[in-house]
Design a protein around this motif. Structure first.
Motif, PDB file in Angstrom:
ATOM      1  N   ARG A 213       0.839  -1.193   0.000  1.00  0.00           N
ATOM      2  CA  ARG A 213       0.000   0.000   0.000  1.00  0.00           C
ATOM      3  C   ARG A 213       0.878   1.249   0.000  1.00  0.00           C
ATOM      4  N   ASP A 214       0.326   2.311  -0.550  1.00  0.00           N
ATOM      5  CA  ASP A 214       0.979   3.616  -0.545  1.00  0.00           C
ATOM      6  C   ASP A 214       0.291   4.445   0.541  1.00  0.00           C
ATOM      7  N   PHE A 215       0.876   4.426   1.749  1.00  0.00           N
ATOM      8  CA  PHE A 215       0.267   5.107   2.888  1.00  0.00           C
ATOM      9  C   PHE A 215       0.675   6.579   2.890  1.00  0.00           C
ATOM     10  N   VAL A 216      -0.320   7.460   3.081  1.00  0.00           N
ATOM     11  CA  VAL A 216      -0.064   8.895   3.094  1.00  0.00           C
ATOM     12  C   VAL A 216      -0.729   9.502   4.330  1.00  0.00           C
ATOM     13  N   TYR A 217       0.053  10.306   5.052  1.00  0.00           N
ATOM     14  CA  TYR A 217      -0.432  10.901   6.295  1.00  0.00           C
ATOM     15  C   TYR A 217      -1.435  12.011   5.984  1.00  0.00           C
ATOM     16  N   SER A 278      -0.159  -1.628  -4.581  1.00  0.00           N
ATOM     17  CA  SER A 278      -0.609  -0.256  -4.777  1.00  0.00           C
ATOM     18  C   SER A 278       0.547   0.714  -4.529  1.00  0.00           C
ATOM     19  N   LYS A 279       0.817   1.536  -5.516  1.00  0.00           N
ATOM     20  CA  LYS A 279       1.819   2.590  -5.397  1.00  0.00           C
ATOM     21  C   LYS A 279       1.485   3.669  -6.415  1.00  0.00           C
ATOM     22  N   ALA A 280       1.588   4.918  -5.986  1.00  0.00           N
ATOM     23  CA  ALA A 280       1.205   6.031  -6.851  1.00  0.00           C
ATOM     24  C   ALA A 280       2.417   6.704  -7.474  1.00  0.00           C
ATOM     25  N   ASP A 281       2.239   7.138  -8.704  1.00  0.00           N
ATOM     26  CA  ASP A 281       3.140   8.108  -9.308  1.00  0.00           C
ATOM     27  C   ASP A 281       2.531   9.474  -9.006  1.00  0.00           C
ATOM     28  N   ILE A 282       3.244  10.317  -8.251  1.00  0.00           N
ATOM     29  CA  ILE A 282       2.689  11.623  -7.878  1.00  0.00           C
ATOM     30  C   ILE A 282       3.395  12.763  -8.617  1.00  0.00           C
ATOM     31  N   SER A 283       3.940  12.464  -9.789  1.00  0.00           N
ATOM     32  CA  SER A 283       4.643  13.490 -10.569  1.00  0.00           C
ATOM     33  C   SER A 283       3.732  14.671 -10.896  1.00  0.00           C
ATOM     34  N   ARG A 284       2.475  14.388 -11.263  1.00  0.00           N
ATOM     35  CA  ARG A 284       1.554  15.460 -11.633  1.00  0.00           C
ATOM     36  C   ARG A 284       1.303  16.395 -10.446  1.00  0.00           C
ATOM     37  N   LEU A 285       1.214  15.826  -9.262  1.00  0.00           N
ATOM     38  CA  LEU A 285       1.008  16.627  -8.064  1.00  0.00           C
ATOM     39  C   LEU A 285       2.250  17.448  -7.731  1.00  0.00           C
ATOM     40  N   LYS A 286       3.410  16.857  -7.922  1.00  0.00           N
ATOM     41  CA  LYS A 286       4.655  17.574  -7.645  1.00  0.00           C
ATOM     42  C   LYS A 286       4.868  18.732  -8.621  1.00  0.00           C
ATOM     43  N   GLU A 287       4.350  18.577  -9.815  1.00  0.00           N
ATOM     44  CA  GLU A 287       4.507  19.633 -10.824  1.00  0.00           C
ATOM     45  C   GLU A 287       3.828  20.936 -10.406  1.00  0.00           C
ATOM     46  N   ILE A 288       2.835  20.847  -9.527  1.00  0.00           N
ATOM     47  CA  ILE A 288       2.151  22.070  -9.085  1.00  0.00           C
ATOM     48  C   ILE A 288       2.619  22.501  -7.690  1.00  0.00           C
ATOM     49  N   GLY A 289       3.723  21.915  -7.227  1.00  0.00           N
ATOM     50  CA  GLY A 289       4.355  22.404  -6.013  1.00  0.00           C
ATOM     51  C   GLY A 289       4.191  21.578  -4.761  1.00  0.00           C
ATOM     52  N   PHE A 290       3.552  20.405  -4.862  1.00  0.00           N
ATOM     53  CA  PHE A 290       3.348  19.587  -3.665  1.00  0.00           C
ATOM     54  C   PHE A 290       4.538  18.662  -3.414  1.00  0.00           C
ATOM     55  N   GLU A 291       4.919  18.548  -2.142  1.00  0.00           N
ATOM     56  CA  GLU A 291       5.889  17.559  -1.695  1.00  0.00           C
ATOM     57  C   GLU A 291       5.387  16.953  -0.387  1.00  0.00           C
ATOM     58  N   PRO A 292       5.348  15.620  -0.289  1.00  0.00           N
ATOM     59  CA  PRO A 292       4.955  15.013   0.990  1.00  0.00           C
ATOM     60  C   PRO A 292       6.021  15.260   2.047  1.00  0.00           C
ATOM     61  N   HIS A 293       5.572  15.553   3.267  1.00  0.00           N
ATOM     62  CA  HIS A 293       6.508  15.859   4.348  1.00  0.00           C
ATOM     63  C   HIS A 293       6.596  14.750   5.398  1.00  0.00           C
ATOM     64  N   TRP A 294       5.631  13.852   5.399  1.00  0.00           N
ATOM     65  CA  TRP A 294       5.561  12.840   6.452  1.00  0.00           C
ATOM     66  C   TRP A 294       6.024  11.480   5.941  1.00  0.00           C
ATOM     67  N   SER A 295       7.077  10.944   6.562  1.00  0.00           N
ATOM     68  CA  SER A 295       7.461   9.555   6.304  1.00  0.00           C
ATOM     69  C   SER A 295       6.473   8.652   7.014  1.00  0.00           C
ATOM     70  N   LEU A 296       6.423   7.394   6.619  1.00  0.00           N
ATOM     71  CA  LEU A 296       5.503   6.450   7.260  1.00  0.00           C
ATOM     72  C   LEU A 296       5.831   6.311   8.741  1.00  0.00           C
ATOM     73  N   GLU A 297       7.096   6.226   9.068  1.00  0.00           N
ATOM     74  CA  GLU A 297       7.486   6.055  10.481  1.00  0.00           C
ATOM     75  C   GLU A 297       7.089   7.274  11.311  1.00  0.00           C
ATOM     76  N   ASP A 298       7.344   8.475  10.795  1.00  0.00           N
ATOM     77  CA  ASP A 298       6.976   9.686  11.536  1.00  0.00           C
ATOM     78  C   ASP A 298       5.460   9.801  11.692  1.00  0.00           C
ATOM     79  N   GLY A 299       4.728   9.452  10.623  1.00  0.00           N
ATOM     80  CA  GLY A 299       3.275   9.505  10.686  1.00  0.00           C
ATOM     81  C   GLY A 299       2.724   8.523  11.705  1.00  0.00           C
ATOM     82  N   LEU A 300       3.286   7.312  11.725  1.00  0.00           N
ATOM     83  CA  LEU A 300       2.828   6.308  12.691  1.00  0.00           C
ATOM     84  C   LEU A 300       3.149   6.734  14.125  1.00  0.00           C
TER      85      LEU A 300
END
Length: 310
Positions: A213-217, A278-300
């Motif tokens: 799975r592609d877990f996102v905080y 399940s795993k996402a390609d988030i290139s389209r989201l990154k193109e508009i300035g988004f970057e995920p800040h939470w690692s799985l370990e930090d989120g947990l």
């Protein structure tokens, strides 16, 4: 003042979004029938709340006309794959018919919205071999939930292309974090694992744990929604995810280390409609300035700290 409607706003993701918008000074209205959401999730913020069903079209029409919202975040849904298999018609009424009715009313009344954002799901991708999942990958909706989500996102995008409405759709991958409701058998897997860890109860793992799975905080999800809402480009679909891939059994072991507890696992057969990888390609989201800040370990860690105090 900017006026915002969040359907399903007392739920897990919706309430986080509401808190963020109120903090930014927005005038927030929430419609939620509390079938999955909790009023306590929004009791500490200043919002206009209606405990109501989005399938009540007359109510929704009157609200849309009266308030003339600038932004509409459509999160209301029967949010469980398993539940949709048990109740396909009820799922359809919420997850598709209410969405199309809202879009059609906006179109016919020419309501001056700035953005209509529909929340779809990675479930639309199914088990096809395209990997990682891109927004233009093939889809294989395997359940009533996934079928309705895909149909509704296409309606959302096509209402933009055909009628000029400012629409966007997002496909959530596996969102987790505080305020997930662990008391429903249809909750997100991490909320159920969290409850089992805290209460020293066994966890039923469907499959052998190798499914990824592609877990996102949830904080990253809200930031993604805010970033997308500011876009003025043509109607698009965006994957909302972390861009990683983790086997579920590894997630469980990581969580055990964070909590300092061990969980007893009861293995069971995979369920109909469950996704293997399940795993996402988030290139389209990154193109508009988004970057995920939470690692799985930090989120947990943050999730466990929150839940352990409750």
């Amino acid at each position: 003042m900017t006026k915002v409607l969040i359907t399903g706003g007392a739920g897990f993701i919706g309430s986080f979004l509401a808190h963020k918008l109120v903090k930014l000074g927005r005038d927030v209205t929430i419609v939620d029938n509390l079938s999955m959401g909790r009023k306590e999730n929004i009791d500490d913020i200043d919002v206009t709340f209606y405990q109501h069903d989005v399938c009540d079209h007359q109510f929704m029409h009157e609200l849309l006309t009266k308030r003339e919202f600038d932004y509409i975040y459509y999160l209301a849904a029967v949010s469980s794959v398993a539940d949709s298999v048990e109740r396909p018609l009820e799922t359809h009424e919420v997850n598709q018919e209410s969405v199309v009715d809202t879009l059609e009313y906006i179109r016919k009344q020419n309501l001056p919205i700035k953005r209509f954002l529909f929340t779809s799901s990675a479930a639309v991708y199914g088990n096809l071999p395209d990997f990682p999942k891109q927004e233009d990958s093939h889809v294989q909706p395997l359940t009533p939930y996934a079928i309705d989500k895909y149909a509704s996102e296409r309606f959302t995008i096509d209402y933009g292309n055909l009628y000029g409405l400012p629409t966007t759709a997002v496909r959530f991958f596996n969102v987790y974090g505080p305020r997930q409701n662990p008391d429903s058998p249809y909750s997100g897997v991490l909320s159920i694992i969290t409850k089992c860890l805290k209460e020293n109860k066994p966890f039923t793992l469907y499959g052998d744990g190798s499914q990824t799975r592609d877990f996102v905080y949830v904080d990253d999800v809200v930031n993604a929604l805010m970033t997308i809402s500011k876009q003025s480009n043509e109607p698009k679909v965006y994957n909302v995810a972390n861009g990683g891939e983790t086997p579920l059994i590894d997630v469980i072991h990581t969580y055990e280390k964070i909590s300092g507890k061990q969980i007893k696992i009861k293995f069971a057969e995979s369920r109909n409609g469950d996704i293997n990888k399940s795993k996402a390609d988030i290139s389209r989201l990154k193109e508009i300035g988004f970057e995920p800040h939470w690692s799985l370990e930090d989120g947990l860690k943050n999730y466990w700290d929150y839940y352990a105090k409750k």
